[in-house]
Every structure is written in C-alpha cells, then in structure tokens.
Design an enzyme around this catalytic site. Structure first.
Site, PDB file in Angstrom:
ATOM      1  N   TYR A 165       0.831  -1.200   0.000  1.00  0.00           N
ATOM      2  CA  TYR A 165       0.000   0.000   0.000  1.00  0.00           C
ATOM      3  C   TYR A 165       0.866   1.250   0.000  1.00  0.00           C
ATOM      4  O   TYR A 165       2.073   1.188   0.219  1.00  0.00           O
ATOM      5  CB  TYR A 165      -0.965  -0.002   1.188  1.00  0.00           C
ATOM      6  N   ARG A 205       8.288   4.086  -4.609  1.00  0.00           N
ATOM      7  CA  ARG A 205       8.371   3.077  -3.537  1.00  0.00           C
ATOM      8  C   ARG A 205       7.370   1.951  -3.783  1.00  0.00           C
ATOM      9  O   ARG A 205       7.646   0.791  -3.505  1.00  0.00           O
ATOM     10  CB  ARG A 205       8.139   3.714  -2.166  1.00  0.00           C
ATOM     11  N   ARG A 236      -8.298 -20.724  -1.570  1.00  0.00           N
ATOM     12  CA  ARG A 236      -7.192 -20.373  -0.679  1.00  0.00           C
ATOM     13  C   ARG A 236      -6.052 -21.360  -0.881  1.00  0.00           C
ATOM     14  O   ARG A 236      -6.275 -22.568  -0.875  1.00  0.00           O
ATOM     15  CB  ARG A 236      -7.667 -20.418   0.773  1.00  0.00           C
ATOM     16  N   LYS A 291       6.429  -2.057   1.902  1.00  0.00           N
ATOM     17  CA  LYS A 291       5.244  -1.471   2.561  1.00  0.00           C
ATOM     18  C   LYS A 291       4.050  -2.414   2.420  1.00  0.00           C
ATOM     19  O   LYS A 291       3.150  -2.171   1.609  1.00  0.00           O
ATOM     20  CB  LYS A 291       4.958  -0.076   1.995  1.00  0.00           C
ATOM     21  N   GLU A 344      11.776   2.217  14.407  1.00  0.00           N
ATOM     22  CA  GLU A 344      10.914   3.311  13.920  1.00  0.00           C
ATOM     23  C   GLU A 344       9.634   3.327  14.739  1.00  0.00           C
ATOM     24  O   GLU A 344       9.443   2.485  15.620  1.00  0.00           O
ATOM     25  CB  GLU A 344      10.612   3.126  12.428  1.00  0.00           C
ATOM     26  N   LEU A 404      10.975   1.080   7.235  1.00  0.00           N
ATOM     27  CA  LEU A 404      10.404   1.560   5.981  1.00  0.00           C
ATOM     28  C   LEU A 404      11.201   2.791   5.527  1.00  0.00           C
ATOM     29  O   LEU A 404      11.541   3.645   6.353  1.00  0.00           O
ATOM     30  CB  LEU A 404       8.932   1.944   6.166  1.00  0.00           C
TER      31      LEU A 404
HETATM   32  N1  PDD Z   1       2.834   4.924   7.348  1.00  0.00           N
HETATM   33  N2  PDD Z   1       7.487   3.660   8.990  1.00  0.00           N
HETATM   34  C1  PDD Z   1       6.344   2.948   8.970  1.00  0.00           C
HETATM   35  C2  PDD Z   1       6.317   1.639   9.675  1.00  0.00           C
HETATM   36  C3  PDD Z   1       5.210   3.452   8.306  1.00  0.00           C
HETATM   37  O1  PDD Z   1       4.067   2.730   8.283  1.00  0.00           O
HETATM   38  C4  PDD Z   1       5.276   4.728   7.677  1.00  0.00           C
HETATM   39  C5  PDD Z   1       4.105   5.310   6.933  1.00  0.00           C
HETATM   40  C6  PDD Z   1       6.495   5.432   7.739  1.00  0.00           C
HETATM   41  C7  PDD Z   1       6.670   6.780   7.083  1.00  0.00           C
HETATM   42  O2  PDD Z   1       6.688   6.669   5.672  1.00  0.00           O
HETATM   43  P1  PDD Z   1       6.197   7.871   4.740  1.00  0.00           P
HETATM   44  O3  PDD Z   1       6.976   9.070   5.158  1.00  0.00           O
HETATM   45  O4  PDD Z   1       6.533   7.424   3.390  1.00  0.00           O
HETATM   46  O5  PDD Z   1       4.718   8.033   4.998  1.00  0.00           O
HETATM   47  C8  PDD Z   1       7.575   4.870   8.391  1.00  0.00           C
HETATM   48  C9  PDD Z   1       1.665   5.391   6.641  1.00  0.00           C
HETATM   49  C10 PDD Z   1       1.506   6.873   6.700  1.00  0.00           C
HETATM   50  C11 PDD Z   1       0.431   4.642   7.136  1.00  0.00           C
HETATM   51  O6  PDD Z   1       0.584   3.459   7.371  1.00  0.00           O
HETATM   52  O7  PDD Z   1      -0.651   5.219   7.236  1.00  0.00           O
END
Ligand code: PDD
Length: 286
Positions: A33, A52, A101, A150, A182, A206
């Site tokens: 996503y 990405r 499945r 992601k 993170e 990420l």
């Molecule tokens: N999340 N680390 C993780 C684990 C994340 O899920 C996200 C983003 C980030 C920051 O990435 P970016 O700057 O590209 O948004 C870092 C999104 C916003 C979400 O899951 O809603």
C-alpha cells in the site's frame, strides 16, 4: 456523504465497492500500500510514493498493474470527485483473488486487485498533535525482517498504537537489539547539539518518503544529519525528538516512556523542519 472509490478500473460509490473473499490481501496480507497526502487539493511527494510502490511490488515478485501516469490520473480524479482539500489517498495492490485459498502464489496471469480511496483531514497542516507534541512508549519490535516493503501486514503496528493508548500516550517506538527502529507508522528522530540523528536505511525500517524529503530540506538548511541507530535512553536525553510520515509530516515528540524530552514542548528545530517540509511540499505538490 458516500465517497467515490476506485476498484479494479471502476469508480464506484463506496457502498457498491466489492472484492473477493479469496483476495490474497484479505487471506494472506499479500499486498502492498501507499498513503499520499493531499494539501490544498494537490498530491504531496507523489513521485516518491509511486517509486516506492514499484519497489514494494518488485520485491514481492508482483507486477505493476498501472503506470505512474495512470496512477496519477486515478489519484487526481478521486481527489476531485470527493472534493478533498486536505487529507490523503490510500492505495492498495494485492496479488489478486485466485479461485481458492492456497499458500502457493496464484498463476502469474491472475489479475491483481487495485483499490484506492480518499480520506478527509481538514486540519492536516495545522494538527493539534503537532502543536502540542506527542507522547510515545517503547515496545519490542517483533515484526518480520522486510520492513522496507510497505505491506498491509499492520497487525503489530495496530497493537502498538493500542498499547500506547492504554498507557495514555499517542504512539509507540519499536526497539530491536537495544536500538529504536521506527514508530508504528512513522520514522523516528532525535536532535542532540544541533544534529539530527535517525536510523540508517536498511531492511529494518520503511524507507519513508517524508524522511527523504525532510532530510533533504534539513541539509539544504545547513542542519547536520547523522544516520545511525539510537537507544531509548539517548532519546530521553536528547534536546528534541520527532517523527515523520505522510500523514503527520514532522510531529514533535515531547515524552518517551514517561520521561520528558528537552523542555517538554515542541522544540525549535522540529518546528522549523515542519515548516520547511510543509512549505516545500506545498510548492512541489502536483
Ligand atoms: N505509514 N514507517 C512505517 C512503519 C510506516 O508505516 C510509515 C508510513 C512510515 C513513514 O513513511 P512515509 O513518510 O513514506 O509516509 C515509516 C503510513 C503513513 C500509514 O501506514 O498510514
């Protein structure tokens, strides 16, 4: 009001949008996503998110069902149809819905599932959390080893947010081998003696699109950046701390595991970075 959403080539009212119960996103979390913010009706860091996305798909051996231009058109159409001024666009692509499945991947010609929808967040740029600063707890990082992809496997991050909520806090920073990886849905930073410290890119985190932009703005503003792991103890003794993500931009952290960071309020460097990021993003939004 019902939103218009996008499902596999069609624009539909949200209540009419359907995917199969055999979809691998639903059964196996076999999907990726992106979340792209919308400021003043325009897409923030769109190129970064699309690049990405392509990388995530590629790392999982999935094809790219749509070109960057087609994705831009869909994003723009949804933003316009749903009259989003400030908010975001959620995009998910899964390996599709085979006939049953099965752990094995379906045949390569199985159509992928593509879903996009918008979310309204009128106070995105003037968020109360950013003005007051957030409180975080630390939790063990027990996620899988490919956090650079992601994927939609978000159960543990969801649990982390709930653990934070139960502790009267806003979010959790995850710790592995003694160092912060993170936040549950954001990248984590501290500032000490004018230097911004954040974990280096690897499979452990990420590769945040907001992170890349914020570090570039910081370097342009002659701020020093050091990419290395840091501990919770070091963070508690830092002058400032903050997180970045597409939905929070730069948001200061004022408490970690009950210990006040710096003056206990958003610090000057995090505030400046937030301003630089929002200003720069607005100017470059498409
Ligand atoms: N999340 N680390 C993780 C684990 C994340 O899920 C996200 C983003 C980030 C920051 O990435 P970016 O700057 O590209 O948004 C870092 C999104 C916003 C979400 O899951 O809603």
């Amino acid at each position: 009001m019902s939103r218009t959403v996008y499902v596999n080539g069609e624009y539909l009212p949200e209540e009419d949008a359907k995917i199969s119960i055999f979809d691998r996103g639903f059964l196996m979390a076999d999907g990726v996503y992106e979340v792209t913010s919308v400021l003043d009706g325009k897409l923030v860091d769109f190129d970064g998110h699309v690049k990405r996305l392509a990388r995530s798909l590629n790392e999982l051996g999935m094809g790219e069902p749509l070109t960057a231009d087609e994705l831009l058109e869909i994003h723009r159409k949804l933003v316009a149809e749903n009259e989003v001024i400030n908010g975001g666009v959620y995009l998910q692509i899964t390996r599709g819905a085979p006939a049953d499945r099965d752990f094995a991947f379906p045949p390569e010609d199985t159509p992928q599932t593509v879903v996009l929808f918008t979310q309204n967040k009128p106070d995105l740029a003037e968020s109360p959390a950013a003005a007051r600063g957030i409180k975080v707890i630390s939790i063990e990082d027990i996620r899988w080893g490919r956090r650079d992809i992601k994927t939609v496997q978000l159960l543990y991050p969801s649990m982390g947010k709930m653990m934070a909520k139960a502790a009267g806090c806003d979010d959790a920073w995850m710790v592995e081998d003694g160092a912060v990886t993170e936040g549950t849905s954001n990248n984590a930073y501290i500032i000490k003696d004018g230097k911004i410290i954040t974990r280096q890119l690897s499979n452990d985190i990420l590769h945040g699109i907001t992170r890349a932009a914020v570090l570039e703005f910081a370097r342009e503003a002659q701020m020093k950046v050091e990419e290395r792991p840091f501990t919770i103890e070091e963070a508690q003794q830092a002058d400032e701390a903050f997180i970045t993500s597409a939905t929070t931009f730069v948001t200061p952290v004022v408490e970690i595991d009950g210990v006040t960071v710096g003056a206990g309020e958003p610090g000057p460097a995090a505030k400046r970075l937030r301003e630089l990021y929002i200003e720069g993003s607005r100017a470059a939004a498409v």
